[in-house]
Design a protein around this motif. Structure first.
Motif, short mmCIF file in Angstrom:
data_model
loop_
_atom_site.label_atom_id
_atom_site.label_comp_id
_atom_site.label_asym_id
_atom_site.label_seq_id
_atom_site.Cartn_x
_atom_site.Cartn_y
_atom_site.Cartn_z
N LEU A 156 0.83 -1.20 0.00
CA LEU A 156 0.00 0.00 0.00
C LEU A 156 0.86 1.25 0.00
O LEU A 156 0.56 2.23 -0.69
N TRP A 157 1.94 1.24 0.76
CA TRP A 157 2.76 2.43 0.92
C TRP A 157 3.68 2.68 -0.26
O TRP A 157 4.04 3.82 -0.53
N PHE A 158 4.09 1.62 -0.96
CA PHE A 158 5.05 1.83 -2.04
C PHE A 158 4.61 1.26 -3.38
O PHE A 158 4.63 1.96 -4.39
N VAL A 159 4.23 -0.01 -3.41
CA VAL A 159 3.96 -0.66 -4.69
C VAL A 159 2.83 0.04 -5.44
O VAL A 159 2.95 0.34 -6.63
N LEU A 160 1.73 0.31 -4.75
CA LEU A 160 0.60 0.97 -5.40
C LEU A 160 0.95 2.38 -5.88
O LEU A 160 0.73 2.70 -7.06
N PRO A 161 1.52 3.25 -5.04
CA PRO A 161 1.90 4.59 -5.54
C PRO A 161 2.95 4.53 -6.64
O PRO A 161 2.87 5.29 -7.61
N ALA A 162 3.95 3.65 -6.51
CA ALA A 162 5.00 3.58 -7.52
C ALA A 162 4.43 3.14 -8.86
O ALA A 162 4.81 3.67 -9.92
N GLY A 163 3.51 2.18 -8.83
CA GLY A 163 2.88 1.75 -10.08
C GLY A 163 2.12 2.88 -10.74
O GLY A 163 2.17 3.07 -11.97
N ALA A 164 1.40 3.67 -9.93
CA ALA A 164 0.65 4.80 -10.48
C ALA A 164 1.59 5.85 -11.07
O ALA A 164 1.33 6.42 -12.14
N ARG A 192 11.12 19.74 -16.63
CA ARG A 192 12.50 19.57 -17.08
C ARG A 192 12.69 18.28 -17.85
O ARG A 192 13.66 18.12 -18.58
N GLY A 193 11.77 17.33 -17.66
CA GLY A 193 11.78 16.11 -18.46
C GLY A 193 12.82 15.08 -18.08
O GLY A 193 13.14 14.20 -18.89
N LYS A 194 13.37 15.15 -16.88
CA LYS A 194 14.36 14.17 -16.45
C LYS A 194 13.65 13.08 -15.66
O LYS A 194 13.15 13.32 -14.56
N VAL A 195 13.60 11.87 -16.22
CA VAL A 195 12.76 10.82 -15.67
C VAL A 195 13.17 10.44 -14.25
O VAL A 195 12.31 10.11 -13.42
N VAL A 196 14.47 10.50 -13.95
CA VAL A 196 14.93 10.13 -12.60
C VAL A 196 14.30 11.03 -11.55
O VAL A 196 13.71 10.57 -10.57
N HIS A 197 14.41 12.33 -11.77
CA HIS A 197 13.87 13.28 -10.82
C HIS A 197 12.35 13.28 -10.83
O HIS A 197 11.72 13.44 -9.78
N SER A 198 11.77 13.10 -11.99
CA SER A 198 10.31 13.08 -12.09
C SER A 198 9.72 11.92 -11.29
O SER A 198 8.70 12.07 -10.62
N PHE A 199 10.37 10.77 -11.34
CA PHE A 199 9.87 9.59 -10.62
C PHE A 199 9.86 9.84 -9.12
O PHE A 199 8.87 9.55 -8.44
N ILE A 200 10.93 10.40 -8.60
CA ILE A 200 11.00 10.66 -7.16
C ILE A 200 10.03 11.76 -6.75
O ILE A 200 9.30 11.64 -5.76
N ALA A 201 9.99 12.84 -7.53
CA ALA A 201 9.14 13.97 -7.17
C ALA A 201 7.66 13.59 -7.23
O ALA A 201 6.88 13.96 -6.34
N LEU A 202 7.26 12.85 -8.26
CA LEU A 202 5.86 12.44 -8.36
C LEU A 202 5.51 11.43 -7.27
O LEU A 202 4.38 11.44 -6.75
N SER A 203 6.44 10.57 -6.91
CA SER A 203 6.18 9.63 -5.81
C SER A 203 5.97 10.39 -4.51
O SER A 203 5.13 10.02 -3.68
#
Length: 378
Positions: free
Chosen positions: A57-65, A163-174
């Motif tokens: 619930l805390w990680f898998v679901l949000p990360a998938g989204a 900025r379009g940098k996937v690494v940072h986008s993944f962390i920021a959106l999470s």
């Protein structure tokens, strides 16, 4: 935040970093590195899920989204999405499968977490919790800090995604989507466990790690550390000196603090001593709720004299030795200000009981009546 979820919190943060690594890797000339990072991530997901399904619930679901959002925004390739999604799904499934051999020791079942008919009640409950929190200055301050950090994570995420940098986008959106997704999921589950909302306390802060200034400072510090490191032939001497220095430091700290620590832990507060002295002298068995009886049980001469129960007199099954409740003849209850009202034995109404006051504790003695304990609920 609760300490018994600290492992789950650490697991979520660690997996976020590992999955970030998997997302940015390409299978060109780094096939072994891609495979290694993928297997490591799947292993951590499996282990965390096995030890606590709340991790899903805390990680898998949000990360998938978040991965789906990145794919919609064209920042993540379909191949990377499939790879990361496969890691999450396989790791979670493996973790749940690894729980099967321990089924006899696991108290909570799926039904304990899912109450789909209680969505409205869950929403109302959490709304009351927010209202109660706003009734105090400390509560207002905590909510302002939490919401302020979440809003800041949203602002950071919007800037980073542009900025379009996937690494940072993944962390920021999470960091910004994770708490919201968890809150919605908890309400949909019909749960009234506010402790399940702990991602609000740690996920938004991860957005700070992708700020340009923070990243620049981290790189600068890393370069300085690498430049400061001695030549290879001097590393052994440096390690030995470090070990000796650490040993001396720990020795000094222990010498200064151990007497105070020993004096502190050796003192039992008066209220607790009152309870344990009475229980020891009675020679009988009593019961109490988990949060109430855990200290008296720990300090009683015979811990088996205090049995964990719920307010309906079901034998406790959460962090308890279930054998204590077998054939237990409960003749008194231990309560405190936070205890739920017990269903007292009919033969001994509350007004006819002896109530022994022990400061923050109260002992309700209804001897010779024996409270009929019910089997533990799974």
């Amino acid at each position: 935040m609760t300490t018994y979820y600290s492992g789950t919190v650490i697991g979520a943060v660690v997996t976020l970093g590992l999955l970030r690594r998997v997302n940015i890797m390409r299978s060109g000339g780094a096939g072994r590195h891609v495979m290694g990072a993928t297997l490591a991530t799947a292993g951590v997901v499996a282990f965390c899920t096995m030890t606590n399904p709340l991790y899903a619930l805390w990680f898998v679901l949000p990360a998938g989204a978040v991965l789906l959002v990145l794919r919609v925004c064209s920042q993540l390739s379909s191949r990377a999405l499939c790879r990361a999604g496969l890691v999450l799904c396989v790791g979670t499934a493996l973790g749940m499968a690894l729980r099967i051999p321990f089924a006899h020791s696991i108290v909570a079942t799926t039904e304990d977490y899912w109450h789909l008919r209680d969505i409205g009640a869950s929403l109302a409950y959490h709304a009351r919790q927010v209202s109660d929190t706003l009734a105090t200055r400390a509560g207002i301050a905590s909510l302002c800090i939490t919401l302020g950090m979440w809003i800041a994570s949203i602002v950071i995420a919007l800037a980073v995604v542009r900025r379009g940098k996937v690494v940072h986008s993944f962390i920021a959106l999470s960091a910004c989507l994770g708490p919201f997704i968890v809150a919605v999921a908890v309400i949909v589950m019909g749960s009234e466990a506010t402790r399940y909302l702990q991602p609000w306390a740690f996920l938004p802060f991860l957005a700070l790690t992708v700020l340009p200034g923070v990243e620049f400072a981290a790189r600068g510090i890393s370069r300085r550390i690498l430049a400061w490191l001695p030549a290879r032939e001097s590393i052994g001497t440096l390690r030995a000196a470090g070990v000796v220095g650490a040993a001396i430091f720990l020795g000094v700290v222990c010498a200064l603090t151990m007497p105070r620590i020993n004096a502190t832990v050796s003192v039992v507060d008066a209220d607790l001593r009152c309870v344990t002295d009475w229980v020891d002298a009675s020679g009988r068995t009593g019961a109490g709720l988990f949060w109430t009886m855990r200290a008296p049980k720990a300090y009683a001469a015979d811990p088996r004299q205090i049995v964990q129960v719920d307010d309906q007199l079901h034998a406790g099954s959460w962090l308890a030795n279930r054998h204590d409740a077998v054939n237990a003849q409960v003749t008194f209850f231990i309560t405190d200000a936070d205890s739920y009202p017990f269903s007292f034995p009919d033969a001994s109404p509350a007004g006819a009981m002896d109530v022994i006051s022990c400061g923050r504790y109260a002992i309700h003695d209804f001897y010779p009546v024996v409270a009929p304990l019910k089997p533990a609920e799974r």
